[in-house]
Design a protein around this motif. Structure first.
Motif, PDB file in Angstrom:
ATOM      1  N   CYS A 146       0.848  -1.188   0.000  1.00  0.00           N
ATOM      2  CA  CYS A 146       0.000   0.000   0.000  1.00  0.00           C
ATOM      3  C   CYS A 146       0.882   1.237   0.000  1.00  0.00           C
ATOM      4  N   THR A 147       0.624   2.159  -0.918  1.00  0.00           N
ATOM      5  CA  THR A 147       1.486   3.342  -1.026  1.00  0.00           C
ATOM      6  C   THR A 147       0.865   4.599  -0.433  1.00  0.00           C
ATOM      7  N   GLY A 148      -0.273   4.460   0.239  1.00  0.00           N
ATOM      8  CA  GLY A 148      -0.846   5.641   0.874  1.00  0.00           C
ATOM      9  C   GLY A 148      -2.338   5.545   1.037  1.00  0.00           C
ATOM     10  N   ILE A 149      -2.951   6.616   1.522  1.00  0.00           N
ATOM     11  CA  ILE A 149      -4.399   6.633   1.643  1.00  0.00           C
ATOM     12  C   ILE A 149      -4.993   7.106   0.320  1.00  0.00           C
ATOM     13  N   TRP A 150      -6.307   7.079   0.186  1.00  0.00           N
ATOM     14  CA  TRP A 150      -6.982   7.355  -1.085  1.00  0.00           C
ATOM     15  C   TRP A 150      -6.559   8.710  -1.646  1.00  0.00           C
ATOM     16  N   GLY A 151      -5.823   8.668  -2.766  1.00  0.00           N
ATOM     17  CA  GLY A 151      -5.479   9.894  -3.482  1.00  0.00           C
ATOM     18  C   GLY A 151      -4.159  10.535  -3.136  1.00  0.00           C
TER      19      GLY A 151
ATOM     20  N   PHE B 210       1.752  -7.156  -5.260  1.00  0.00           N
ATOM     21  CA  PHE B 210       0.480  -6.554  -5.646  1.00  0.00           C
ATOM     22  C   PHE B 210       0.445  -5.126  -5.113  1.00  0.00           C
ATOM     23  N   TRP B 211      -0.084  -4.212  -5.918  1.00  0.00           N
ATOM     24  CA  TRP B 211      -0.363  -2.878  -5.390  1.00  0.00           C
ATOM     25  C   TRP B 211      -1.706  -2.929  -4.684  1.00  0.00           C
ATOM     26  N   SER B 212      -1.740  -2.467  -3.432  1.00  0.00           N
ATOM     27  CA  SER B 212      -2.954  -2.493  -2.633  1.00  0.00           C
ATOM     28  C   SER B 212      -3.477  -1.078  -2.431  1.00  0.00           C
ATOM     29  N   LEU B 213      -4.727  -0.855  -2.822  1.00  0.00           N
ATOM     30  CA  LEU B 213      -5.372   0.428  -2.565  1.00  0.00           C
ATOM     31  C   LEU B 213      -6.429   0.252  -1.492  1.00  0.00           C
ATOM     32  N   ARG B 214      -6.287   1.037  -0.430  1.00  0.00           N
ATOM     33  CA  ARG B 214      -7.336   1.083   0.571  1.00  0.00           C
ATOM     34  C   ARG B 214      -8.478   1.911  -0.011  1.00  0.00           C
ATOM     35  N   MET B 215      -9.572   1.244  -0.303  1.00  0.00           N
ATOM     36  CA  MET B 215     -10.634   1.865  -1.088  1.00  0.00           C
ATOM     37  C   MET B 215     -11.269   3.059  -0.385  1.00  0.00           C
ATOM     38  N   ASN B 216     -11.029   3.179   0.921  1.00  0.00           N
ATOM     39  CA  ASN B 216     -11.518   4.370   1.610  1.00  0.00           C
ATOM     40  C   ASN B 216     -10.791   4.581   2.931  1.00  0.00           C
ATOM     41  N   ASP B 217      -9.483   4.618   2.884  1.00  0.00           N
ATOM     42  CA  ASP B 217      -8.731   4.919   4.100  1.00  0.00           C
ATOM     43  C   ASP B 217      -9.165   6.289   4.623  1.00  0.00           C
ATOM     44  N   THR B 218      -9.621   6.305   5.866  1.00  0.00           N
ATOM     45  CA  THR B 218     -10.183   7.546   6.427  1.00  0.00           C
ATOM     46  C   THR B 218      -9.429   8.017   7.659  1.00  0.00           C
ATOM     47  N   HIS B 219      -8.131   7.762   7.704  1.00  0.00           N
ATOM     48  CA  HIS B 219      -7.337   8.314   8.798  1.00  0.00           C
ATOM     49  C   HIS B 219      -7.442   9.834   8.855  1.00  0.00           C
ATOM     50  N   ASP B 220      -7.740  10.428   7.693  1.00  0.00           N
ATOM     51  CA  ASP B 220      -7.824  11.887   7.651  1.00  0.00           C
ATOM     52  C   ASP B 220      -9.070  12.432   8.350  1.00  0.00           C
ATOM     53  N   ALA B 221      -9.988  11.550   8.772  1.00  0.00           N
ATOM     54  CA  ALA B 221     -11.171  12.011   9.504  1.00  0.00           C
ATOM     55  C   ALA B 221     -10.795  12.607  10.852  1.00  0.00           C
TER      56      ALA B 221
END
Length: 539
Positions: A91-96, A146-157
């Protein structure tokens, strides 16, 4: 760089050259790959052995011994060489906001708790970026990446410094609002989640997968729906997702499948699609994830189940996967029970062995670790071999994590719970004379000459083991002794069954009604392995 680290990396490189040649042969591109032959090629690739999948959430730089590529790899990757890890999901980060190069996303230069991310600048020396570095490392050592995308990482909440400029500029694309956060009764109250009903959200998400498959030699991509499981405003407000919302997410999965298949045809070998989801098709559907429909349409190649909670026995997910020919991996997330001792037992090597043995016995295709980042952990060298596990010490428990998270992310989510509450999440009050029953699994075929078994009960409010009567499958245990906070009993191997074992606990009728059963474990211990066997296991 220290001399020892340099020496280690030289050895690692030499070893990698040998393995890379073998890996290249196994993953050779096929110029004959066509749209007609791709489905069969995907099935063949999906069936590869993946003893252990290590999910690396991309924070390698935090524990790196030096701020360079060597230190970055040493942090979470180099010691995995020669382990049972056959795939790294990176995983390379949160969404976006990512540490890999993207024409449409922002560079991830910050992280939670004020940490400044420097992995985003790995490419400044002319070498590959963070994702490219891991792909190169993995392939040198015979591991898929595999590249993993967290489809809605919301740590920024909860940390505004993590929020992307895009989210700030497009608040209408979010599922909620900061000022309304106290009113939400689902979705973990993660107001900053992107809302997949918006075309902009869907387009950006799909675009990143196509971009990665085009620019990086990844073996597959992962859609991580467990970090975090909120995708629509409806679930944030405590309602089940609508049919239209489910279809919106299904359209995303279909488009991602098409995008990576196009790249697979271009390069001559499949790009696999993996998902990480809750282990209940009904719960997923209520979130807006029509997982069974995805399986039915052949969109998914690999499926990992369980994360914050587990709602079903492992067999339920395994059977669902088999119905559609999709391998199912057991997601072994870290324990988050608050009691330090109870949590430590579940996060010990023996705890992981017990969890893995149970999942292997249920037919899982392999193990998947999450939030386990020490690459030197024996877990990465033990849980991927069910035969070797069968003669290793292990602890069997009612569960490694709470199930209450299912209620946090989905209002009334526990309506999908299809197994007993785990201890210690729901301690059992011991009323005098009343029987409390607990079911514990045993995955091993036990041999009385080769194993000893101990039942350990964490009971509060008693001072003498004699006030308890404990039985296993109807056989009363004798010789109970208090040991610190625990009551321990030897268990005759012949009294145990392979599979579920029913343990009954009774507080004597003459006792005060203030005792509580907080935890119950079965310790299974084997004689020490010969030194030669130990060496083989460790290497």
């Amino acid at each position: 760089m220290c001399k020892a680290l340099k020496s280690y990396l030289v050895r690692e490189l030499l070893f990698g050259c040998v393995v890379a040649g073998m890996f290249a042969i196994a993953h050779a591109e096929s110029p004959q790959l066509t749209a007609e032959t791709l489905p069969a090629a995907r099935r063949e690739a999906a069936a590869r052995k993946r003893r252990v999948i290590m999910n690396n959430d991309g924070n390698d730089s935090r524990t790196a011994p030096s701020k360079d590529r060597a230190g970055f790899l040493q942090s979470r990757s180099v010691p995995l060489a020669g382990s049972q890890v056959d795939a790294i999901f990176y995983c390379t980060g949160i969404w976006g906001t990512f540490t890999h190069k993207s024409a449409t996303a922002e560079l991830r230069v910050g992280s939670d708790q004020g940490y400044q991310e420097w992995a985003a600048h790995l490419a400044d020396d002319g070498g590959p970026d963070a994702l490219g570095t891991i792909v190169d490392f993995g392939h040198r050592h015979g591991m898929e990446v595999f590249w993993s995308l967290r489809m809605n990482d919301t740590h920024d909440a909860g940390d505004p410094t993590m929020m992307s400029a895009w989210k700030k500029a497009n608040p209408e694309c979010l599922a909620g609002k900061w000022e309304d956060r106290g009113t939400y009764c689902g979705g973990g109250k993660r107001w900053s989640a992107v809302n997949y009903t918006h075309p902009l959200v869907r387009d950006r998400t799909v675009g990143w997968f196509g971009e990665v498959a085009e620019n990086y030699d990844v073996d597959g991509v992962e859609l991580d729906f467990f970090r975090h499981p909120v995708f629509f405003a409806s679930t944030l407000h405590g309602r089940d997702a609508t049919t239209e919302e489910c279809e919106a997410m299904s359209s995303v999965v279909r488009r991602i499948r098409a995008a990576i298949d196009a790249q697979a045809l271009r390069r001559g070998r499949p790009v696999l699609l993996a998902i990480r989801v809750p282990d209940s098709a009904g719960y997923c559907r209520a979130l807006g994830l029509d997982v069974e429909q995805w399986l039915k349409e052949g969109l998914v190649d690999l499926m990992t189940v369980s994360g914050y909670f587990r709602l079903n026995p492992w067999q339920v997910s395994v059977e669902l996967g088999r119905k559609y020919g999709v391998p199912v991996y057991a997601g072994l997330s870290e324990s988050r029970f608050r009691d330090n001792e109870i949590r430590a037992l579940r996060q010990s090597a023996a705890g992981y062995r017990g969890r893995a043995a149970e999942a292997w016995a249920a037919g899982a295709a392999g193990m998947y670790t999450f939030n386990l980042f020490n690459p030197k952990s024996p877990v990465f060298r033990e849980i991927g071999d069910p035969v070797a596990l069968a003669s290793m010490d292990k602890v069997m428990t009612t569960g490694a994590r709470s199930v209450s998270g299912a209620r946090s992310w989905m209002h009334d989510g526990l309506r999908f719970l299809n197994r007993p509450y785990p201890l210690p999440e729901r301690p059992r009050k011991l009323s005098p004379g009343r029987t409390e029953k607990v079911v514990l699994p045993v995955s091993d075929r036990l041999d009385a000459d080769k194993v000893t078994v101990t039942a350990a009960l964490r009971v509060t409010g008693i001072e003498d083991a004699a006030v308890l009567t404990v039985s296993v499958n109807g056989k009363t245990l004798e010789g109970g002794k208090m040991k610190d906070k625990w009551v321990e009993y030897p268990v005759a191997v012949g009294d145990l069954r392979q599979g579920d074992n029913r343990i009954a606990v009774v507080l004597d009728a003459g006792q005060k009604a203030n005792a509580e059963l907080l935890d119950l474990l079965l310790w299974i211990r084997y004689p020490p392995a010969p030194q030669s066997a130990k060496s083989k296991t460790q290497h």
